[in-house]
Design an enzyme around this catalytic site. Structure first.
Site, mmCIF file in Angstrom:
data_model
loop_
_atom_site.group_PDB
_atom_site.id
_atom_site.type_symbol
_atom_site.label_atom_id
_atom_site.label_comp_id
_atom_site.label_asym_id
_atom_site.label_seq_id
_atom_site.Cartn_x
_atom_site.Cartn_y
_atom_site.Cartn_z
ATOM 1 N N HIS A 172 -33.179 -12.060 -23.024
ATOM 2 C CA HIS A 172 -32.952 -12.475 -21.733
ATOM 3 C C HIS A 172 -32.203 -13.918 -21.613
ATOM 4 O O HIS A 172 -32.451 -14.837 -22.377
ATOM 5 C CB HIS A 172 -34.455 -12.735 -21.110
ATOM 6 C CG HIS A 172 -35.051 -11.533 -20.982
ATOM 7 N ND1 HIS A 172 -36.582 -11.350 -21.408
ATOM 8 C CD2 HIS A 172 -34.711 -10.340 -20.352
ATOM 9 C CE1 HIS A 172 -36.946 -9.985 -20.916
ATOM 10 N NE2 HIS A 172 -35.653 -9.526 -20.514
ATOM 11 N N GLU A 175 -33.526 -17.806 -21.216
ATOM 12 C CA GLU A 175 -34.333 -18.155 -21.870
ATOM 13 C C GLU A 175 -33.971 -18.849 -23.304
ATOM 14 O O GLU A 175 -33.749 -18.544 -24.366
ATOM 15 C CB GLU A 175 -35.319 -17.091 -22.526
ATOM 16 C CG GLU A 175 -36.217 -16.282 -21.375
ATOM 17 C CD GLU A 175 -36.741 -14.893 -21.631
ATOM 18 O OE1 GLU A 175 -36.730 -14.465 -22.652
ATOM 19 O OE2 GLU A 175 -37.085 -14.230 -20.444
ATOM 20 N N ARG A 230 -31.010 -13.286 -15.985
ATOM 21 C CA ARG A 230 -32.093 -12.812 -16.974
ATOM 22 C C ARG A 230 -31.246 -11.585 -17.568
ATOM 23 O O ARG A 230 -31.421 -11.368 -18.942
ATOM 24 C CB ARG A 230 -33.286 -12.347 -16.179
ATOM 25 C CG ARG A 230 -34.287 -11.302 -17.121
ATOM 26 C CD ARG A 230 -35.469 -11.172 -16.166
ATOM 27 N NE ARG A 230 -36.040 -10.042 -16.752
ATOM 28 C CZ ARG A 230 -37.418 -9.991 -17.339
ATOM 29 N NH1 ARG A 230 -37.568 -11.198 -17.935
ATOM 30 N NH2 ARG A 230 -37.880 -9.031 -17.855
ATOM 31 N N HIS A 300 -38.916 -14.891 -26.715
ATOM 32 C CA HIS A 300 -38.548 -15.207 -25.467
ATOM 33 C C HIS A 300 -39.173 -16.382 -25.085
ATOM 34 O O HIS A 300 -39.767 -17.106 -25.698
ATOM 35 C CB HIS A 300 -39.250 -13.949 -24.874
ATOM 36 C CG HIS A 300 -38.655 -12.668 -24.785
ATOM 37 N ND1 HIS A 300 -38.052 -12.116 -23.892
ATOM 38 C CD2 HIS A 300 -38.505 -11.774 -25.834
ATOM 39 C CE1 HIS A 300 -37.655 -10.721 -24.286
ATOM 40 N NE2 HIS A 300 -38.053 -10.457 -25.327
ATOM 41 N N GLU A 374 -43.510 -15.554 -26.824
ATOM 42 C CA GLU A 374 -43.063 -16.508 -25.424
ATOM 43 C C GLU A 374 -43.235 -17.906 -25.888
ATOM 44 O O GLU A 374 -44.441 -18.235 -26.258
ATOM 45 C CB GLU A 374 -43.799 -16.047 -24.617
ATOM 46 C CG GLU A 374 -43.774 -14.660 -24.114
ATOM 47 C CD GLU A 374 -43.172 -14.492 -22.554
ATOM 48 O OE1 GLU A 374 -42.079 -15.298 -22.478
ATOM 49 O OE2 GLU A 374 -43.375 -13.751 -21.931
#
Ligand code: 9B3
Ligand code: ZN
Length: 419
Positions: A172, A175, A230, A300, A374
């Site tokens: 993405h 990020e 994104r 991510h 994440e």
């Protein structure tokens, strides 16, 4: 401050981009927010799609200056209260893109800054040249706009029958901490192989394949045009909307609930599984290396979570409790060393039901240790994590990677070494 100046500053803050935090209290407010985030020029930070907006759950919304007034009016008319999460995202963006490598007053290292795609390509080449015996660069394919997809292969010794670990970053585009982590990981591995027994133990037993930027077109676009982008940048004859969500384009319950077949959404799954050159390149590489790759990591941000399959179904993976134990230990270590909380669990139960993700696909291919991390933060800066936070964010993730990889190395040794 005199009145004139005060009015000017007040006027200024009125017309700047902002990130708002809004918690809808009723179904009506939920519906309004869904409308705002789809009909107006805004960028939803959290959740990723209006579909997931629900009562009593925070929404983080990037509102550009030109729609600020309309959006705030609408919220006010429906008695929806908001907080300003970031009053001046542009200042943060400027801070992140300023290339202060030539500034002698800057004390931050190369790895404590964000880098443009061109810089990252340059870094890949330099890393190979500086480490000719241990680093190989493999071209696994190219992006929609024909940018190369390079994987670094770290092979620190020549033991036979070594297994392997895969790490990809930057699926993405917005990020940014993710590519920063891949660079951090490579640098750490090469620098501390000789002195850190954990990283030595890992690298003695497995090669590491690192893809620093899986979505180079999107990443480039966030540096030049739209920081909030994104998806990738692929175009399609049938629509004016650009981009496919590469983490919905893998062949794992493809395009079921949690993805969208609408090209204008942020979670567009693409025309068919692996329709995108970036997805196909990764899938082909992993298919041809599936007998040696034991661990899959995809990096991510944001929200601080250590996730494992499945995201595409509420069913539990066959080794669910083994995976749970691993991420739990990793999260505990992060808390002990860095005093930061990471949630952990299967994707579907921890964030949302979402199909077409790379971790689920890799798991189904037979890579039984498959994870999505994440990284920082939990919304204070969101995608605009300041460079001064890079080292802590990366060290935390590194600790989690090491914890899990060591576990897998131990398990493998126990299986192959006769008692
Ligand atoms: C989503 C899926 Cl589909 C998956 N398999 N694993 C993790 C996620 C979460 C990320 C996403 O793509 O929405 C978070 Se940015
Ligand atoms: Zn992501």
């Amino acid at each position: 401050m005199n009145l004139d100046k005060l009015l000017k500053t007040a006027h200024c803050t009125e017309t700047q981009d902002q990130v708002l935090s809004i918690t809808p209290k009723t179904q009506e407010q939920v519906d309004i927010l869904k409308t705002v985030s789809t009909q107006y020029e805004t960028a939803l930070w959290q959740p990723v799609s209006p579909h997931y907006i629900k009562e009593d759950t925070q929404v983080h919304l990037f509102v550009p200056a030109n729609s600020s007034e309309t959006v705030k009016d609408l919220l006010q008319r429906h008695a929806i209260t908001h907080e300003v999460l970031l009053a001046n995202p542009n200042e943060l963006i400027e801070m992140q893109t300023r290339n202060d490598s030539t500034d002698p007053r800057s004390s931050s290292t190369f790895y404590e800054r964000y880098h443009s795609l061109e810089d990252i390509y340059f870094w890949i080449n330099r890393t190979k040249q500086d480490n000719p015996d241990t680093v190989k660069v493999i071209l696994i394919g190219s992006s929609f706009e024909k940018r190369p997809l390079y994987v670094l292969k770290l092979s620190l010794n020549n033991r036979p029958n070594k297994k392997a670990m895969w790490i990809d970053c930057g699926i993405h585009a917005r990020e940014w901490i993710s590519p920063a982590f891949c660079l951090w990981f490579v640098q750490y591995s090469l620098s501390f192989y000789q002195s850190n027994k954990d990283i030595a133990n890992i690298l003695d037993n497995m090669d590491v394949y690192v893809l620093p930027v899986l979505n180079p077109d999107g990443y480039h676009y966030t540096w030049t045009t739209n920081r909030m982008w994104r998806k990738n940048r692929s175009t399609n004859m049938s629509t004016k909307c650009i981009g496919v969500d590469l983490n919905r384009n893998f062949d794992a319950n493809w395009c079921t609930e949690g993805a969208s077949d609408q090209p204008c959404t942020e979670i567009y799954c693409g025309a068919f599984p692996e329709s995108e050159p970036e997805t196909l390149a990764v899938a082909d590489f992993l298919r041809s290396h599936k007998h040696i790759v034991q661990i899959y990591f995809s990096i991510h941000s944001y929200s601080q979570m250590l996730l494992f399959p499945f995201s595409c179904t509420l069913e539990e993976a066959e080794n669910h409790s083994e995976l749970l134990e691993m991420v739990q230990e990793a999260a505990q270590k992060i808390q002990r060393h860095y005093r930061n909380i990471y949630k952990y669990g299967s994707g579907a139960k921890t964030i949302y039901l979402a199909p077409g993700g790379s971790d689920d696909w890799a798991y189904n291919l037979g890579i039984k240790y498959s994870f999505t991390f994440e990284l920082q933060d939990r919304g204070s800066y969101g995608f605009l994590l300041p460079p001064s936070h890079i080292s802590k964010a990366c060290n935390e993730a590194l600790l989690a990677v090491k914890t899990i990889a060591l576990k897998v190395v131990e398990k493998t040794k126990a299986l192959t070494t006769p008692a």
